[in-house]
Scaffold this motif. Structure first.
Motif, PDB file in Angstrom:
ATOM      1  N   ILE A  15       0.827  -1.236   0.099  1.00  0.00           N
ATOM      2  CA  ILE A  15       0.027  -0.155   0.001  1.00  0.00           C
ATOM      3  C   ILE A  15       0.825   1.299  -0.076  1.00  0.00           C
ATOM      4  CG2 ILE A  15      -1.716   1.442   1.303  1.00  0.00           C
ATOM      5  CD1 ILE A  15      -2.884  -1.239   2.084  1.00  0.00           C
ATOM      6  N   VAL A  16       1.779   1.202   0.944  1.00  0.00           N
ATOM      7  CA  VAL A  16       2.594   2.453   1.010  1.00  0.00           C
ATOM      8  C   VAL A  16       3.560   2.733  -0.568  1.00  0.00           C
ATOM      9  CG1 VAL A  16       4.879   3.253   1.791  1.00  0.00           C
ATOM     10  CG2 VAL A  16       3.230   2.509   3.307  1.00  0.00           C
ATOM     11  N   ALA A  17       3.877   1.577  -1.119  1.00  0.00           N
ATOM     12  CA  ALA A  17       4.567   1.394  -2.376  1.00  0.00           C
ATOM     13  C   ALA A  17       3.769   2.037  -3.355  1.00  0.00           C
ATOM     14  CB  ALA A  17       4.999   0.258  -2.867  1.00  0.00           C
ATOM     15  N   LEU A  18       2.323   1.807  -3.383  1.00  0.00           N
ATOM     16  CA  LEU A  18       1.467   2.192  -4.353  1.00  0.00           C
ATOM     17  C   LEU A  18       1.121   3.462  -4.247  1.00  0.00           C
ATOM     18  CD1 LEU A  18      -1.563  -0.412  -4.236  1.00  0.00           C
ATOM     19  CD2 LEU A  18      -0.271   0.325  -6.538  1.00  0.00           C
ATOM     20  N   ILE A  19       1.137   4.069  -2.919  1.00  0.00           N
ATOM     21  CA  ILE A  19       0.999   5.479  -2.756  1.00  0.00           C
ATOM     22  C   ILE A  19       2.249   6.380  -3.142  1.00  0.00           C
ATOM     23  CG2 ILE A  19       0.814   7.317  -0.882  1.00  0.00           C
ATOM     24  CD1 ILE A  19      -0.781   5.148   0.605  1.00  0.00           C
ATOM     25  N   VAL A  20       3.521   5.896  -3.010  1.00  0.00           N
ATOM     26  CA  VAL A  20       4.678   6.625  -3.132  1.00  0.00           C
ATOM     27  C   VAL A  20       4.838   6.617  -4.649  1.00  0.00           C
ATOM     28  CG1 VAL A  20       7.210   6.850  -2.861  1.00  0.00           C
ATOM     29  CG2 VAL A  20       5.617   6.364  -0.913  1.00  0.00           C
ATOM     30  N   PHE A  21       4.682   5.721  -5.402  1.00  0.00           N
ATOM     31  CA  PHE A  21       5.085   5.404  -6.704  1.00  0.00           C
ATOM     32  C   PHE A  21       3.822   5.265  -7.680  1.00  0.00           C
ATOM     33  CE2 PHE A  21       8.592   2.915  -4.447  1.00  0.00           C
ATOM     34  CZ  PHE A  21       9.588   3.992  -4.885  1.00  0.00           C
ATOM     35  N   GLU A  28       7.194  -1.452 -13.585  1.00  0.00           N
ATOM     36  CA  GLU A  28       8.396  -1.003 -13.930  1.00  0.00           C
ATOM     37  C   GLU A  28       9.384  -1.278 -13.029  1.00  0.00           C
ATOM     38  OE1 GLU A  28       8.569   2.986 -15.698  1.00  0.00           O
ATOM     39  OE2 GLU A  28       6.582   2.676 -16.908  1.00  0.00           O
ATOM     40  N   ILE A  29       9.176  -0.688 -11.876  1.00  0.00           N
ATOM     41  CA  ILE A  29       9.997  -1.039 -10.767  1.00  0.00           C
ATOM     42  C   ILE A  29      10.372  -2.443 -10.543  1.00  0.00           C
ATOM     43  CG2 ILE A  29      10.447  -0.787  -8.298  1.00  0.00           C
ATOM     44  CD1 ILE A  29       8.931   1.916  -8.775  1.00  0.00           C
ATOM     45  N   GLY A  30       9.062  -3.506 -10.545  1.00  0.00           N
ATOM     46  CA  GLY A  30       9.091  -4.856 -10.365  1.00  0.00           C
ATOM     47  C   GLY A  30      10.204  -5.475 -11.359  1.00  0.00           C
ATOM     48  N   ARG A  31       9.976  -5.063 -12.745  1.00  0.00           N
ATOM     49  CA  ARG A  31      10.510  -5.596 -13.974  1.00  0.00           C
ATOM     50  C   ARG A  31      12.109  -5.198 -13.640  1.00  0.00           C
ATOM     51  NH1 ARG A  31       7.933  -3.051 -17.644  1.00  0.00           N
ATOM     52  NH2 ARG A  31       6.319  -4.404 -17.361  1.00  0.00           N
ATOM     53  N   ALA A  32      12.362  -4.154 -13.244  1.00  0.00           N
ATOM     54  CA  ALA A  32      13.775  -3.612 -13.129  1.00  0.00           C
ATOM     55  C   ALA A  32      14.412  -4.419 -11.940  1.00  0.00           C
ATOM     56  CB  ALA A  32      13.980  -2.184 -12.697  1.00  0.00           C
ATOM     57  N   LEU A  33      13.645  -4.640 -10.815  1.00  0.00           N
ATOM     58  CA  LEU A  33      14.121  -5.280  -9.681  1.00  0.00           C
ATOM     59  C   LEU A  33      14.238  -6.971  -9.949  1.00  0.00           C
ATOM     60  CD1 LEU A  33      14.828  -5.470  -6.693  1.00  0.00           C
ATOM     61  CD2 LEU A  33      12.603  -6.062  -6.447  1.00  0.00           C
TER      62      LEU A  33
END
Length: 56
Positions: A15-21, A28-33
């Motif tokens: 939830i925090v990641a959804l709010i921030v990004f 895109e962040i998941g793919r890069a990770l």
């Protein structure tokens, strides 16, 4: 270190990641990770293979 993070903790982090990004940036962040982890795994396997070849 992360052994005591349960399911509610993971939901909170998501939830925090959804709010921030935002929802558009998370894939895109998941793919890069994932790519980064895959490259790290391959590099560590190459190092281990080189080390084992030198031992023999």
């Amino acid at each position: 270190m992360f052994s005591n993070i349960g399911f509610p903790g993971l939901i909170l982090i998501l939830i925090v990641a959804l709010i921030v990004f935002g929802p558009k940036k998370l894939p895109e962040i998941g793919r890069a990770l994932g790519t980064t982890l895959k490259e790290f795994k391959n590099a560590s396997q190459d190092i281990m293979n080189d080390h084992n070849k030198k031992k023999q």
